[in-house]
Design a protein around this motif. Structure first.
Motif, PDB file in Angstrom:
ATOM      1  N   ASN A 126       0.834  -1.189   0.000  1.00  0.00           N
ATOM      2  CA  ASN A 126       0.000   0.000   0.000  1.00  0.00           C
ATOM      3  C   ASN A 126       0.875   1.247   0.000  1.00  0.00           C
ATOM      4  O   ASN A 126       2.046   1.216   0.376  1.00  0.00           O
ATOM      5  N   VAL A 172      -2.508   3.811  -3.319  1.00  0.00           N
ATOM      6  CA  VAL A 172      -3.106   2.482  -3.295  1.00  0.00           C
ATOM      7  C   VAL A 172      -3.253   2.067  -1.841  1.00  0.00           C
ATOM      8  O   VAL A 172      -2.280   2.170  -1.080  1.00  0.00           O
ATOM      9  N   PRO A 173      -4.439   1.620  -1.393  1.00  0.00           N
ATOM     10  CA  PRO A 173      -5.662   1.457  -2.160  1.00  0.00           C
ATOM     11  C   PRO A 173      -6.272   2.814  -2.558  1.00  0.00           C
ATOM     12  O   PRO A 173      -6.130   3.797  -1.833  1.00  0.00           O
ATOM     13  N   TYR A 211       0.256   0.810 -13.270  1.00  0.00           N
ATOM     14  CA  TYR A 211       0.772   1.097 -11.937  1.00  0.00           C
ATOM     15  C   TYR A 211       2.147   0.438 -11.788  1.00  0.00           C
ATOM     16  O   TYR A 211       2.337  -0.707 -12.232  1.00  0.00           O
ATOM     17  N   ILE A 232      -6.451   0.135  -8.481  1.00  0.00           N
ATOM     18  CA  ILE A 232      -6.177  -0.848  -7.417  1.00  0.00           C
ATOM     19  C   ILE A 232      -6.907  -0.325  -6.190  1.00  0.00           C
ATOM     20  O   ILE A 232      -6.371   0.465  -5.410  1.00  0.00           O
TER      21      ILE A 232
END
Length: 587
Positions: free
Chosen positions: A36, A79-80, A99, A184
């Protein structure tokens, strides 16, 4: 406190809930590295990235070499998160976005590495150090790839090509009434596991027995020693897996059963060698008896609300445990004991928090409106999406209803499709009920009749009705309706309601005023009181949500305004009307 009785082991017992083998259970309890945070992204509307080998990126190249892309200097996204609400220029964007993220690893050659995505919308191509690890289709369910052989000591590059473009053979298909958030949208993690590990497990209770299924994966899975501990039930048992790595057992126990009033969860530990997996699991039964829904053998009326997976304070895809606590906290404040998580599998935090708060759950896959029902490949996609939802959520006591469709046309080809889908769901999970939201009722002189053949397929009939809003009848005429059903089955009115812009006050004959919304609700509630088989309701819906189908300037502005609350969480008048009705129902 939980109550316990004697424990016994049945080596030949087959658990009720079959194990699926595609996903690792309870990933949050595994040793992991979070991916993340900030990722580099390149928007690729013409899909040139494959030819230019975006997937092989290892860093900026020398200026003496021709290169027309550079992730390091490109846009950054969190992300998220969806891309639509992080960059104004991507608000309406549908297409490919690449990404990229570097991570530094100290590789342990005795370990297995699994790259796990909680969800990516919609089509994902995953690359590790330039090699394709796998492809996944579907925007709301988890997926993972074994990347042990792709990783290297030190610097590694992960690249994900994400495409949210709508296509005719996708689920959902070309048209929906919610925002097509791309990206994502849920957490990403690299799991670091032993070569032989517990991959899956399921625990269910019925008739004085906890059925236990465990699946061990790896080279030493045969005859593996698996320990199960549930301290409050005085369960501390060791099992030997078969040659296939599977354990199936029955343990005699009388737990305190999970209910909305007392959502009791037991601490469960499953151990293999020196690795422990911890979970919190509730035990309950769900069934139907004629027109009644039975929770732990007792009739229950579902006082509910429908919810889209959007952040509590505005737009954007919700994903965190904090988001879940706010959204489901609002549902509890309303006086509900049930939530309909529409129209797709919500993030895992929603299910786990529902377990904690005592909220029964209708969980759904996005077989929505008119998909390609004649296409067997699309049926396989629907079965796959359900399987991925079940893989993740099989141990959540809150989930009592699997919904396989919403507002689909009443045609023979659709009914064949949904019948096959229902058969697959039942064979995989016979411990829960099947439902679907239907909006094809017949019109009678006195009101409406539920008579379409598909209702024979489900255990609980879901009904969507917008009397006084989309239909020509006045709200007062709705109140006089008589509903008939030719089926001896429980009915949930899975949607009803009307739109209003929060703070827009005026005549109760003006659309989009809070007064007209309340008028529709009052008369619909009178109508519902006259439905003999009614065993639950989930008005549409908790809060206003984004929809590209709602462009009315100054009122909708690409928001569906049917919420009981605004997108900011400000309560409309109708909130208090429903809260009062639920308080009366609860007594």
């Amino acid at each position: 406190m939980g109550k316990s009785l004697s424990i016994f082991f049945v080596i030949a017992f087959t658990a009720q809930l079959a194990l699926a083998s595609d996903l690792i259970q309870n990933v949050s309890s595994r040793n992991q590295i979070s991916l993340n945070g900030q990722w580099n992204v390149i928007v690729d509307p013409y899909d040139v990235g494959d030819k230019r080998k975006f997937q092989a990126y290892q860093g900026p190249v020398s200026k003496t070499k021709l290169s027309e892309f550079d992730f390091d200097s490109a846009m950054k996204l969190q992300v998220p998160g969806d891309w639509n609400t992080q960059a104004e220029e991507l608000f309406f964007y549908e297409g490919s976005v690449w990404y990229q993220k570097f991570l530094s690893l100290d590789i342990d050659k005795s370990k297995r590495y699994i790259l796990h995505f909680d969800a990516v919308n919609y089509l994902s191509h995953v690359f590790v150090n330039g090699k394709e690890a796998g492809v996944h289709e579907g925007g709301f369910t988890p997926f993972e790839f074994d990347v042990t052989g792709f990783l290297q000591q030190g610097k590694n590059s992960v690249v994900v090509k994400v495409n949210n473009r709508r296509e005719p053979d996708y689920i959902p298909t070309m048209s929906t009434d919610w925002w097509n958030y791309g990206g994502i949208t849920r957490p990403v993690r690299l799991l670091e596991l032993e070569k032989t590990y517990v991959k899956d497990y399921a625990l269910t209770w019925k008739d004085g027995e906890i059925d236990v299924s465990v699946e061990v994966e790896g080279p030493d899975k045969a005859d593996a020693s698996v320990k199960l501990s549930i301290p409050e039930l005085k369960i501390n048992k060791t099992f030997r897996a078969g040659n296939d790595g599977k354990v199936n057992a029955a343990l005699s126990a009388e737990p305190s059963l999970w209910t909305p009033e007392s959502p009791y969860l037991y601490n469960v530990k499953i151990s293999l060698n020196d690795t422990d997996i911890e979970d919190k699991v509730g035990f309950r039964t769900i069934s139907v008896d004629g027109n009644d829904i039975l929770l732990n053998g007792k009739p229950v009326f579902l006082r509910g609300i429908a919810i889209h997976e959007e952040k509590p304070g505005g737009d954007g895809r919700a994903w965190s445990v904090e988001d879940a606590r706010v959204l489901l906290g609002w549902a509890k404040e309303l006086g509900t004991n049930y939530v309909r998580l529409a129209h797709y599998p919500h993030n895992e935090n929603m299910l786990r928090v529902a377990d904690e708060l005592g909220l029964l759950v209708w969980a759904e896959i996005p077989v929505y409106w008119d998909i390609q029902f004649e296409n067997d490949l699309v049926l396989n996609k629907a079965i796959r999406q359900f399987s991925e939802m079940l893989d993740r959520d099989k141990n959540r006591a809150s989930v009592i209803l699997w919904s396989i469709a919403n507002e689909t046309p009443n045609t023979p080809v659709r009914t064949r499709f949904l019948t096959k889908l229902a058969d697959s769901v039942r064979s995989t999970d016979p411990t829960r009920l099947i439902t679907a939201a239907i909006n094809t009722q017949s019109v009678t002189g006195e009101g409406r009749k539920i008579d379409e053949d598909f209702a024979n397929v489900v255990d609980v009939i879901g009904i969507n009705t917008y009397c006084g809003w989309y239909e020509d009848d006045t709200p007062e005429e709705c109140a006089e309706f008589t509903w008939e059903s030719k089926f001896d089955k429980p009915i949930i009115v899975s949607e009803f309601g009307a739109g209003a812009l929060q703070g827009n006050h005026g005549s109760d004959s003006e659309f989009f005023t809070e007064e007209y919304q309340s008028r529709v609700f009052r008369n619909n509630l009178t109508m519902l009181e006259n439905m003999d088989n009614l065993r639950g309701v989930s008005p549409w819906l908790l809060k206003d949500f984004r929809s590209p189908r709602r462009p009315l300037s100054g009122v909708q502005d690409y928001w569906n305004r049917k919420g009981l609350m605004s997108e900011q969480g400000i309560k409309k008048d109708v909130w208090y009307l429903m809260k009062k009705w639920y308080a009366e129902k609860a007594n």
